[in-house]
Write an enzyme that holds these catalytic residues in place. Structure first.
Site, PDB file in Angstrom:
ATOM      1  N   HIS A 119       2.096   1.196  -4.839  1.00 21.48           N
ATOM      2  CA  HIS A 119       1.916   0.980  -6.279  1.00 21.48           C
ATOM      3  C   HIS A 119       1.072  -0.255  -6.575  1.00 21.48           C
ATOM      4  O   HIS A 119       1.118  -1.247  -5.863  1.00 21.48           O
ATOM      5  CB  HIS A 119       3.281   0.867  -6.962  1.00 21.48           C
ATOM      6  CG  HIS A 119       4.130  -0.257  -6.419  1.00 21.48           C
ATOM      7  ND1 HIS A 119       4.034  -1.557  -6.873  1.00 21.48           N
ATOM      8  CD2 HIS A 119       5.071  -0.262  -5.455  1.00 21.48           C
ATOM      9  CE1 HIS A 119       4.900  -2.312  -6.229  1.00 21.48           C
ATOM     10  NE2 HIS A 119       5.539  -1.550  -5.352  1.00 21.48           N
ATOM     11  N   ASP A 120       0.275  -0.145  -7.613  1.00 16.80           N
ATOM     12  CA  ASP A 120      -0.512  -1.253  -8.161  1.00 16.80           C
ATOM     13  C   ASP A 120      -1.598  -1.759  -7.219  1.00 16.80           C
ATOM     14  O   ASP A 120      -2.147  -2.839  -7.429  1.00 16.80           O
ATOM     15  CB  ASP A 120       0.391  -2.426  -8.564  1.00 16.80           C
ATOM     16  CG  ASP A 120       1.442  -2.030  -9.582  1.00 16.80           C
ATOM     17  OD1 ASP A 120       1.069  -1.717 -10.721  1.00 16.80           O
ATOM     18  OD2 ASP A 120       2.632  -2.001  -9.233  1.00 16.80           O
ATOM     19  N   GLY A 137       2.773  -2.415  -1.893  1.00 17.79           N
ATOM     20  CA  GLY A 137       2.368  -2.582  -3.288  1.00 17.79           C
ATOM     21  C   GLY A 137       1.524  -3.819  -3.514  1.00 17.79           C
ATOM     22  O   GLY A 137       1.587  -4.791  -2.759  1.00 17.79           O
TER      23      GLY A 137
END
Length: 255
Positions: A119-120, A137
């Site tokens: 994520h991100d 992440g």
């Protein structure tokens, strides 16, 4: 172009010529650009935007909820550019509300089999993630980054443009632009000279980068002293990129 066994949500937005293979699932809030090929048994969940000529092979999962335990179903996104290739079993997750809310991927990247992007993450263009590379992440990859198979990158790490990691590298610190690393834990082993020559870097730039690397890694200087000396000696955009990649480091640089 859409196989009769595929499930495409009516709210998905696919260009007229997108090919969707058997047993694939395309969710709502998914946008897929022209010329794209979605293979069999692929899942694409939204909100996700895939650019033109995206090619996804079987059993990949794109745009799924992230694995961060803090994630509580907030509306986050995955956005990719054009001409990306996503091989078998790759997993690309959306962002979190705790960070940017978006996982962002540029164009012309190759994600080999079973690679994972957490994520991100922010990935540039023209990168190669070999088989089973894992990005935690919040990782940032510059353009033309290459990660060898089975490499793992710790969360919040920056991996600079034109940098390269050998297979099986465990990367827990930031990697400056143009640098080649390897090992567990990863250590610097010089510049990615072969890659830079293949991409047409001038002899002047290669010489300046080589001397800059030595100032940072081999002269016993502090990072601040080394960067000050590099600035005094060189005024080249490639050297500026090298300096900037060190200045943005938040986890210390791979030594």
């Amino acid at each position: 172009m859409i196989h009769p066994t595929a499930l495409v949500d009516p709210a998905a937005r696919l260009a007229d010529d997108v090919d969707v293979g058997p047993f694939s699932v395309i969710g709502a809030d998914v946008e897929i650009g022209p010329g794209s090929q979605i293979g069999p048994h692929v899942v694409v969940k939204g909100p996700t935007v895939l650019g033109a000529r995206t090619r996804i092979f079987q059993f990949a999962s794109v745009g799924e909820d992230c694995q961060d335990k803090k994630y509580a179903g907030e509306p986050t996104r995955l956005v990719m550019g054009d001409d990306n290739v996503i091989r078998e079993g790759v997993t690309l997750h959306r962002g979190t509300a705790q960070d940017r809310g978006e996982t962002t991927i540029g164009s012309r990247n190759l994600f080999m089999a079973y690679a994972h992007v957490g994520h991100d993450c922010v990935i540039g263009s023209d990168c190669i993630l070999a088989n089973q590379v894992t990005l935690a992440g919040h990782v940032k990859l510059g353009d033309f980054a290459i990660l060898g198979g089975l490499s793992a990158v710790h969360q919040f790490c920056h991996f600079g443009t034109h940098a390269m990691a050998g297979g099986g590298s465990i990367i827990t610190k930031d990697t400056p632009a143009f640098v080649m690393i390897n090992g567990n834990p990863a250590e610097a082993h010089g510049l990615n000279l072969i890659g830079l020559k293949r991409r047409g870097f001038s002899k002047e730039a290669l010489k300046a980068l080589g001397e800059s690397y030595k100032l940072v890694y081999r002269q016993g200087l502090t990072v601040e002293q080394a960067l000050a000396e590099i600035r005094r000696r060189y005024e080249l955009p490639e050297v500026d990129t090298f300096i900037a990649s060190i200045e943005v480091a938040t986890r210390g640089i791979t030594r």
